[in-house]
Design a protein around this motif. Sequence first.
Motif, PDB file in Angstrom:
ATOM      1  N   ALA A  15       0.822  -1.213   0.000  1.00 19.59           N
ATOM      2  CA  ALA A  15       0.000   0.000   0.000  1.00 19.59           C
ATOM      3  C   ALA A  15       0.855   1.262   0.000  1.00 19.59           C
ATOM      4  CB  ALA A  15      -0.900  -0.003   1.233  1.00 19.59           C
ATOM      5  N   ASP A  16       0.306   2.330  -0.573  1.00 24.56           N
ATOM      6  CA  ASP A  16       0.921   3.642  -0.506  1.00 24.56           C
ATOM      7  C   ASP A  16       0.731   4.166   0.919  1.00 24.56           C
ATOM      8  OD1 ASP A  16       2.165   5.972  -1.404  1.00 24.56           O
ATOM      9  OD2 ASP A  16       0.266   6.887  -1.992  1.00 24.56           O
ATOM     10  N   ALA A  17       1.710   4.858   1.441  1.00 20.13           N
ATOM     11  CA  ALA A  17       1.626   5.319   2.831  1.00 20.13           C
ATOM     12  C   ALA A  17       2.463   6.566   3.030  1.00 20.13           C
ATOM     13  CB  ALA A  17       2.120   4.221   3.769  1.00 20.13           C
ATOM     14  N   ALA A  18       2.372   7.117   4.209  1.00 22.02           N
ATOM     15  CA  ALA A  18       3.228   8.206   4.649  1.00 22.02           C
ATOM     16  C   ALA A  18       4.005   7.721   5.863  1.00 22.02           C
ATOM     17  CB  ALA A  18       2.381   9.420   5.032  1.00 22.02           C
ATOM     18  N   CYS A  19       5.295   7.961   5.897  1.00 23.47           N
ATOM     19  CA  CYS A  19       6.093   7.538   7.065  1.00 23.47           C
ATOM     20  C   CYS A  19       5.624   8.252   8.324  1.00 23.47           C
ATOM     21  CB  CYS A  19       7.569   7.840   6.832  1.00 23.47           C
ATOM     22  SG  CYS A  19       8.303   6.884   5.495  1.00 23.47           S
ATOM     23  N   ILE A  20       5.457   9.551   8.232  1.00 28.42           N
ATOM     24  CA  ILE A  20       4.955  10.337   9.360  1.00 28.42           C
ATOM     25  C   ILE A  20       3.484  10.600   9.051  1.00 28.42           C
ATOM     26  CG2 ILE A  20       5.202  12.429  10.738  1.00 28.42           C
ATOM     27  CD1 ILE A  20       7.683  10.614  10.846  1.00 28.42           C
ATOM     28  N   ASP A  21       2.614   9.790   9.627  1.00 29.41           N
ATOM     29  CA  ASP A  21       1.203   9.758   9.241  1.00 29.41           C
ATOM     30  C   ASP A  21       0.297  10.058  10.437  1.00 29.41           C
ATOM     31  OD1 ASP A  21      -1.328   9.196   8.299  1.00 29.41           O
ATOM     32  OD2 ASP A  21      -0.775   7.286   7.394  1.00 29.41           O
ATOM     33  N   PRO A  22      -0.191  11.298  10.557  1.00 28.79           N
ATOM     34  CA  PRO A  22      -1.058  11.623  11.689  1.00 28.79           C
ATOM     35  C   PRO A  22      -2.383  10.863  11.662  1.00 28.79           C
ATOM     36  CG  PRO A  22      -0.907  13.479  10.170  1.00 28.79           C
ATOM     37  CD  PRO A  22       0.072  12.456   9.709  1.00 28.79           C
ATOM     38  N   ASP A  23      -2.867  10.482  10.471  1.00 27.57           N
ATOM     39  CA  ASP A  23      -4.104   9.695  10.407  1.00 27.57           C
ATOM     40  C   ASP A  23      -3.904   8.316  11.044  1.00 27.57           C
ATOM     41  OD1 ASP A  23      -5.441  11.758   9.118  1.00 27.57           O
ATOM     42  OD2 ASP A  23      -4.953  10.986   7.123  1.00 27.57           O
ATOM     43  N   ARG A  24      -2.784   7.699  10.758  1.00 24.42           N
ATOM     44  CA  ARG A  24      -2.473   6.387  11.356  1.00 24.42           C
ATOM     45  C   ARG A  24      -2.317   6.505  12.875  1.00 24.42           C
ATOM     46  NH1 ARG A  24       2.825   2.865   9.741  1.00 24.42           N
ATOM     47  NH2 ARG A  24       2.306   0.999  10.912  1.00 24.42           N
ATOM     48  N   LEU A  25      -1.592   7.527  13.323  1.00 16.47           N
ATOM     49  CA  LEU A  25      -1.438   7.739  14.763  1.00 16.47           C
ATOM     50  C   LEU A  25      -2.780   8.066  15.412  1.00 16.47           C
ATOM     51  CD1 LEU A  25       1.934   9.700  14.716  1.00 16.47           C
ATOM     52  CD2 LEU A  25       1.550   7.459  15.764  1.00 16.47           C
ATOM     53  N   SER A  26      -3.653   8.773  14.702  1.00 21.22           N
ATOM     54  CA  SER A  26      -4.997   9.078  15.218  1.00 21.22           C
ATOM     55  C   SER A  26      -5.800   7.803  15.436  1.00 21.22           C
ATOM     56  CB  SER A  26      -5.749   9.989  14.247  1.00 21.22           C
ATOM     57  OG  SER A  26      -5.149  11.250  14.159  1.00 21.22           O
ATOM     58  N   ARG A  27      -5.715   6.872  14.483  1.00 17.75           N
ATOM     59  CA  ARG A  27      -6.430   5.589  14.641  1.00 17.75           C
ATOM     60  C   ARG A  27      -5.906   4.825  15.854  1.00 17.75           C
ATOM     61  NH1 ARG A  27      -5.680   5.705   9.096  1.00 17.75           N
ATOM     62  NH2 ARG A  27      -4.044   4.128   9.158  1.00 17.75           N
ATOM     63  N   ILE A  28      -4.613   4.841  16.071  1.00 19.80           N
ATOM     64  CA  ILE A  28      -4.016   4.154  17.216  1.00 19.80           C
ATOM     65  C   ILE A  28      -4.424   4.838  18.519  1.00 19.80           C
ATOM     66  CG2 ILE A  28      -1.819   3.626  18.362  1.00 19.80           C
ATOM     67  CD1 ILE A  28      -0.653   3.364  15.454  1.00 19.80           C
ATOM     68  N   ALA A  29      -4.406   6.182  18.516  1.00 26.43           N
ATOM     69  CA  ALA A  29      -4.727   6.949  19.725  1.00 26.43           C
ATOM     70  C   ALA A  29      -6.214   6.970  20.039  1.00 26.43           C
ATOM     71  CB  ALA A  29      -4.229   8.385  19.567  1.00 26.43           C
ATOM     72  N   GLY A  30      -7.048   6.779  19.011  1.00 28.00           N
ATOM     73  CA  GLY A  30      -8.487   6.880  19.209  1.00 28.00           C
ATOM     74  C   GLY A  30      -8.958   8.312  19.338  1.00 28.00           C
ATOM     75  N   LYS A  31      -8.135   9.242  18.857  1.00 28.93           N
ATOM     76  CA  LYS A  31      -8.483  10.661  18.885  1.00 28.93           C
ATOM     77  C   LYS A  31      -7.738  11.344  17.747  1.00 28.93           C
ATOM     78  CE  LYS A  31      -4.764  12.018  21.961  1.00 28.93           C
ATOM     79  NZ  LYS A  31      -4.344  12.660  23.167  1.00 28.93           N
ATOM     80  N   PRO A  32      -8.225  12.503  17.301  1.00 32.64           N
ATOM     81  CA  PRO A  32      -7.554  13.193  16.194  1.00 32.64           C
ATOM     82  C   PRO A  32      -6.174  13.724  16.598  1.00 32.64           C
ATOM     83  CG  PRO A  32      -9.736  14.125  16.612  1.00 32.64           C
ATOM     84  CD  PRO A  32      -9.448  13.161  17.714  1.00 32.64           C
ATOM     85  N   ILE A  33      -5.226  13.559  15.693  1.00 30.27           N
ATOM     86  CA  ILE A  33      -3.890  14.132  15.842  1.00 30.27           C
ATOM     87  C   ILE A  33      -3.650  14.987  14.606  1.00 30.27           C
ATOM     88  CG2 ILE A  33      -1.411  13.645  15.878  1.00 30.27           C
ATOM     89  CD1 ILE A  33      -2.087  11.119  17.485  1.00 30.27           C
ATOM     90  N   ALA A  34      -3.431  16.255  14.818  1.00 26.16           N
ATOM     91  CA  ALA A  34      -3.232  17.182  13.704  1.00 26.16           C
ATOM     92  C   ALA A  34      -1.752  17.471  13.515  1.00 26.16           C
ATOM     93  CB  ALA A  34      -3.984  18.482  13.970  1.00 26.16           C
ATOM     94  N   ALA A  35      -1.337  17.542  12.263  1.00 28.96           N
ATOM     95  CA  ALA A  35       0.034  17.930  11.937  1.00 28.96           C
ATOM     96  C   ALA A  35       0.026  18.502  10.523  1.00 28.96           C
ATOM     97  CB  ALA A  35       0.973  16.734  12.022  1.00 28.96           C
TER      98      ALA A  35
END
Length: 160
Positions: free
Chosen positions: A107-127
Motif C-alpha cells: 500500500a501507498d503510505a506516509a512515514c509520518i502519518d497523523p491519520d495512522r497515529l490518530s487511529r491508534i490513539a483513538g483521537k484526532p492528531i493534527a500535523a
Amino acid sequence: MIFSASYRTDIPAFFALVDNPYNRKPFRVGLRPAEVDGIVFWTRWIAPFLGCLDRVAAYGVPFVVQYAATPWESHAERFDGIAAMAATRGMKLSLCAQPHLLIDGVADAACIDPDRLSRIAGKPIAAKAKPHRPTCRCAQSRDIGRFASCGFGCAYCYAR
C-alpha cells in the motif's frame, strides 16, 4: 508534535536502553505525554527494542514502528516476500513516496502519518503536511536522532 525516532539513526537497534544518545548540539523537546502527539520509531533491527515496547505503550503516547527489511535481490522479490510475510502476521507492507514500486499487497503510505497515529490513539492528531519529496505525503515531525550515529553503515542510507 510528532517525534521521529529516528531517520537519522536506528534508535531502537542501538539506543533502546540509553537515556539520551542523540545530538552533540543539545536541543530541548518536551516528552511528557501532554506534549507528544505520537512517536514514529525507525529500525532495521527490532530485537533490542522488543523489551522496551511494553514501557513505551505504558507511556500512553501512540507510536508506530517503521521496519526496514534489507537486503533482497530485486524490488519485486523484496516486496512480494515481505508482503506475504507481513500478511501471515496480520500486518500490511506499505511504502512512502515510491508509487512506481507498488504491487499487489503493498500500500501507498506516509512515514509520518497523523491519520495512522490518530487511529491508534483513538483521537484526532493534527500535523501540517511536510513532504520530503514530490510524491511524499508525510506530516511535520521533529527528529530526535543524530546523523552518523547508526552502526549499520548501509550504503543506501541518507543519514550516513
